[in-house]
Design an enzyme around this catalytic site. Sequence first.
Site, mmCIF file in Angstrom:
data_model
loop_
_atom_site.group_PDB
_atom_site.id
_atom_site.type_symbol
_atom_site.label_atom_id
_atom_site.label_comp_id
_atom_site.label_asym_id
_atom_site.label_seq_id
_atom_site.Cartn_x
_atom_site.Cartn_y
_atom_site.Cartn_z
ATOM 1 N N ARG A 156 0.843 -1.216 0.000
ATOM 2 C CA ARG A 156 0.000 0.000 0.000
ATOM 3 C C ARG A 156 0.870 1.254 0.000
ATOM 4 O O ARG A 156 0.555 2.249 -0.633
ATOM 5 C CB ARG A 156 -0.895 0.014 1.240
ATOM 6 C CG ARG A 156 -2.091 -0.906 1.112
ATOM 7 C CD ARG A 156 -3.011 -0.775 2.302
ATOM 8 N NE ARG A 156 -3.463 0.595 2.509
ATOM 9 C CZ ARG A 156 -4.004 1.039 3.649
ATOM 10 N NH1 ARG A 156 -4.166 0.235 4.657
ATOM 11 N NH2 ARG A 156 -4.397 2.293 3.758
ATOM 12 N N GLN A 184 -8.848 11.389 7.348
ATOM 13 C CA GLN A 184 -8.849 9.955 7.673
ATOM 14 C C GLN A 184 -7.781 9.254 6.846
ATOM 15 O O GLN A 184 -7.534 8.068 7.031
ATOM 16 C CB GLN A 184 -10.216 9.344 7.349
ATOM 17 C CG GLN A 184 -11.346 9.966 8.136
ATOM 18 C CD GLN A 184 -12.698 9.516 7.607
ATOM 19 O OE1 GLN A 184 -13.162 8.434 7.942
ATOM 20 N NE2 GLN A 184 -13.333 10.335 6.805
ATOM 21 N N VAL A 209 -4.238 8.081 5.306
ATOM 22 C CA VAL A 209 -2.910 7.812 5.860
ATOM 23 C C VAL A 209 -1.844 7.932 4.772
ATOM 24 O O VAL A 209 -0.669 7.668 5.010
ATOM 25 C CB VAL A 209 -2.849 6.393 6.495
ATOM 26 C CG1 VAL A 209 -3.848 6.274 7.636
ATOM 27 C CG2 VAL A 209 -3.087 5.295 5.466
ATOM 28 N N ASP A 210 -2.240 8.361 3.570
ATOM 29 C CA ASP A 210 -1.346 8.308 2.405
ATOM 30 C C ASP A 210 -0.291 9.406 2.362
ATOM 31 O O ASP A 210 0.622 9.362 1.537
ATOM 32 C CB ASP A 210 -2.160 8.306 1.109
ATOM 33 C CG ASP A 210 -3.144 9.486 1.011
ATOM 34 O OD1 ASP A 210 -2.792 10.593 1.439
ATOM 35 O OD2 ASP A 210 -4.258 9.279 0.489
ATOM 36 N N HIS A 214 -6.099 8.872 11.434
ATOM 37 C CA HIS A 214 -5.843 7.428 11.381
ATOM 38 C C HIS A 214 -4.364 7.085 11.211
ATOM 39 O O HIS A 214 -4.036 5.941 10.924
ATOM 40 C CB HIS A 214 -6.688 6.797 10.262
ATOM 41 C CG HIS A 214 -8.161 6.868 10.535
ATOM 42 N ND1 HIS A 214 -9.127 6.633 9.587
ATOM 43 C CD2 HIS A 214 -8.832 7.161 11.693
ATOM 44 C CE1 HIS A 214 -10.327 6.781 10.138
ATOM 45 N NE2 HIS A 214 -10.171 7.101 11.407
ATOM 46 N N CYS A 217 12.726 -1.198 16.366
ATOM 47 C CA CYS A 217 12.942 0.142 16.929
ATOM 48 C C CYS A 217 14.441 0.381 17.148
ATOM 49 O O CYS A 217 15.132 -0.469 17.729
ATOM 50 C CB CYS A 217 12.195 0.223 18.257
ATOM 51 S SG CYS A 217 12.439 1.756 19.144
ATOM 52 N N CYS A 273 14.906 0.626 21.231
ATOM 53 C CA CYS A 273 14.768 -0.503 22.166
ATOM 54 C C CYS A 273 14.723 -1.863 21.464
ATOM 55 O O CYS A 273 14.521 -2.888 22.117
ATOM 56 C CB CYS A 273 13.529 -0.309 23.044
ATOM 57 S SG CYS A 273 11.989 -0.556 22.171
ATOM 58 N N GLY A 279 -15.068 13.435 0.253
ATOM 59 C CA GLY A 279 -14.538 12.116 -0.087
ATOM 60 C C GLY A 279 -14.643 11.058 0.982
ATOM 61 O O GLY A 279 -13.808 10.160 1.035
ATOM 62 N N THR A 280 -15.689 11.140 1.803
ATOM 63 C CA THR A 280 -15.841 10.064 2.798
ATOM 64 C C THR A 280 -17.233 9.452 2.701
ATOM 65 O O THR A 280 -18.220 10.148 2.472
ATOM 66 C CB THR A 280 -15.558 10.542 4.236
ATOM 67 O OG1 THR A 280 -15.755 9.440 5.130
ATOM 68 C CG2 THR A 280 -16.451 11.694 4.666
HETATM 69 P P1 OAD Z 1 -14.475 4.907 1.889
HETATM 70 O O1 OAD Z 1 -13.780 4.009 0.926
HETATM 71 O O2 OAD Z 1 -15.409 4.284 2.874
HETATM 72 O O3 OAD Z 1 -15.344 5.981 1.088
HETATM 73 C C1 OAD Z 1 -14.804 6.723 0.026
HETATM 74 C C2 OAD Z 1 -15.834 7.750 -0.393
HETATM 75 O O4 OAD Z 1 -15.233 8.567 -1.386
HETATM 76 C C3 OAD Z 1 -17.108 7.167 -1.011
HETATM 77 O O5 OAD Z 1 -18.247 7.771 -0.401
HETATM 78 C C4 OAD Z 1 -17.021 7.578 -2.485
HETATM 79 O O6 OAD Z 1 -18.290 7.876 -3.049
HETATM 80 C C5 OAD Z 1 -16.183 8.830 -2.377
HETATM 81 N N1 OAD Z 1 -15.440 9.171 -3.586
HETATM 82 C C6 OAD Z 1 -14.972 8.360 -4.567
HETATM 83 N N2 OAD Z 1 -14.316 9.071 -5.503
HETATM 84 C C7 OAD Z 1 -14.368 10.377 -5.097
HETATM 85 C C8 OAD Z 1 -13.868 11.595 -5.618
HETATM 86 N N3 OAD Z 1 -13.179 11.649 -6.761
HETATM 87 N N4 OAD Z 1 -14.104 12.738 -4.928
HETATM 88 C C9 OAD Z 1 -14.807 12.712 -3.765
HETATM 89 N N5 OAD Z 1 -15.297 11.592 -3.221
HETATM 90 C C10 OAD Z 1 -15.085 10.434 -3.880
HETATM 91 O O7 OAD Z 1 -13.353 5.792 2.605
HETATM 92 P P2 OAD Z 1 -13.417 6.619 3.964
HETATM 93 O O8 OAD Z 1 -14.761 7.229 4.154
HETATM 94 O O9 OAD Z 1 -12.231 7.483 4.000
HETATM 95 O O10 OAD Z 1 -9.989 3.700 8.467
HETATM 96 O O11 OAD Z 1 -13.236 5.460 5.012
HETATM 97 C C11 OAD Z 1 -13.069 5.809 6.351
HETATM 98 C C12 OAD Z 1 -12.161 4.882 7.043
HETATM 99 O O12 OAD Z 1 -12.602 3.536 6.834
HETATM 100 C C13 OAD Z 1 -10.738 4.853 6.550
HETATM 101 O O13 OAD Z 1 -9.945 5.904 7.030
HETATM 102 C C14 OAD Z 1 -10.260 3.537 7.072
HETATM 103 C C15 OAD Z 1 -11.467 2.657 6.867
HETATM 104 O O14 OAD Z 1 -11.735 1.804 7.885
HETATM 105 C C16 OAD Z 1 -8.901 3.096 8.985
HETATM 106 O O15 OAD Z 1 -8.119 2.468 8.333
HETATM 107 C C17 OAD Z 1 -8.750 3.305 10.457
#
Ligand code: OAD
Length: 264
Positions: free
Chosen positions: A86, A117, A119-120, A135, A164, A167, A204-205
């Site tokens: 990744r 959210q 991590v990239d 995250h 590490c 340690c 984008g979430t």
């Molecule tokens: P998701 O993969 O759940 O959702 C991605 C969202 O981005 C979706 O609603 C898509 O419709 C939207 N999307 C796709 N392309 C897009 C674009 N070009 N512009 C805007 N939006 C777009 O990702 P997250 O909501 O970030 O946590 O997921 C949240 C968390 O779930 C992550 O941080 C991760 C995972 O568990 C951990 O790893 C702790």
Amino acid sequence: MGLDTAEPRWFRGPNMNIGQIDASATVLAAATRVLAVTGAGVSAESGIPTFRGAGGLWEGHRATELATPGAFARDPATVWRWYQWRRGVCLEAVPNPAHRVLAEMDDVFPEFLLATQNVDGLHPQAGSSRLVELHGNIHQGRCTECEQVVPLPDQDVIDALPTCASCSALLRPHIVWFGESYRPGVLESALAFSQRAEVVIVAGTSAQVWPPIAVALRGQEAGAVLIDINPESTDLSVRADHYLAGPAGEVLPHLWDATRRRMT
Ligand code: OAD
């Protein structure tokens, strides 16, 4: 080619994005305290697969099977290999216009916070500095004993398990895994800022993970105008004051242009 066909698809239709963008730009131009909350969709246009979209499998595993403390305890080598894969994808990627606009907002608004959210590492690469990585960060490791956070070496594959330097205990990815709590203070700082924000931009979430969404909604409850940017409507979109339906890499530059015009 007529104007109609030259316009992006998301710019027309029942969502009336132009009116929504104008209304959002008007509140943004008058704001001094702005919070942005981003998710994987913001990096989709940089070529990084989202979590819940297609392309989520690696060697037959789902992220939910590998990103757990149990998986790491059982098989740290496999978890590290997955993260290195990744990380390689993230190292190939470059920030897109959405990351760049958010970095410009960081430069312009007197008070600004970006709670991501993701991590990239693309937000810091684009220049965002008032940033909380809720995250964690895929380019960092954390000691499983002394908890020191260190940058990972610039290599695509870690052959031996990383340890590490202080340690010698095993390093783990500096990422919040499923079933884990947030690192102390991280969520609290975002929540504290949300109470004072005048505008909250979410982009984008899928709004499936609650704490970052709670940050955005807490801001709205405290009086902020909530703007959601996503090509697909989510549970948050329907609660937003303005839902801008479209890809963040296109909508955010339009929104920012309209905002800057009102600021001058
Ligand atoms: P998701 O993969 O759940 O959702 C991605 C969202 O981005 C979706 O609603 C898509 O419709 C939207 N999307 C796709 N392309 C897009 C674009 N070009 N512009 C805007 N939006 C777009 O990702 P997250 O909501 O970030 O946590 O997921 C949240 C968390 O779930 C992550 O941080 C991760 C995972 O568990 C951990 O790893 C702790």
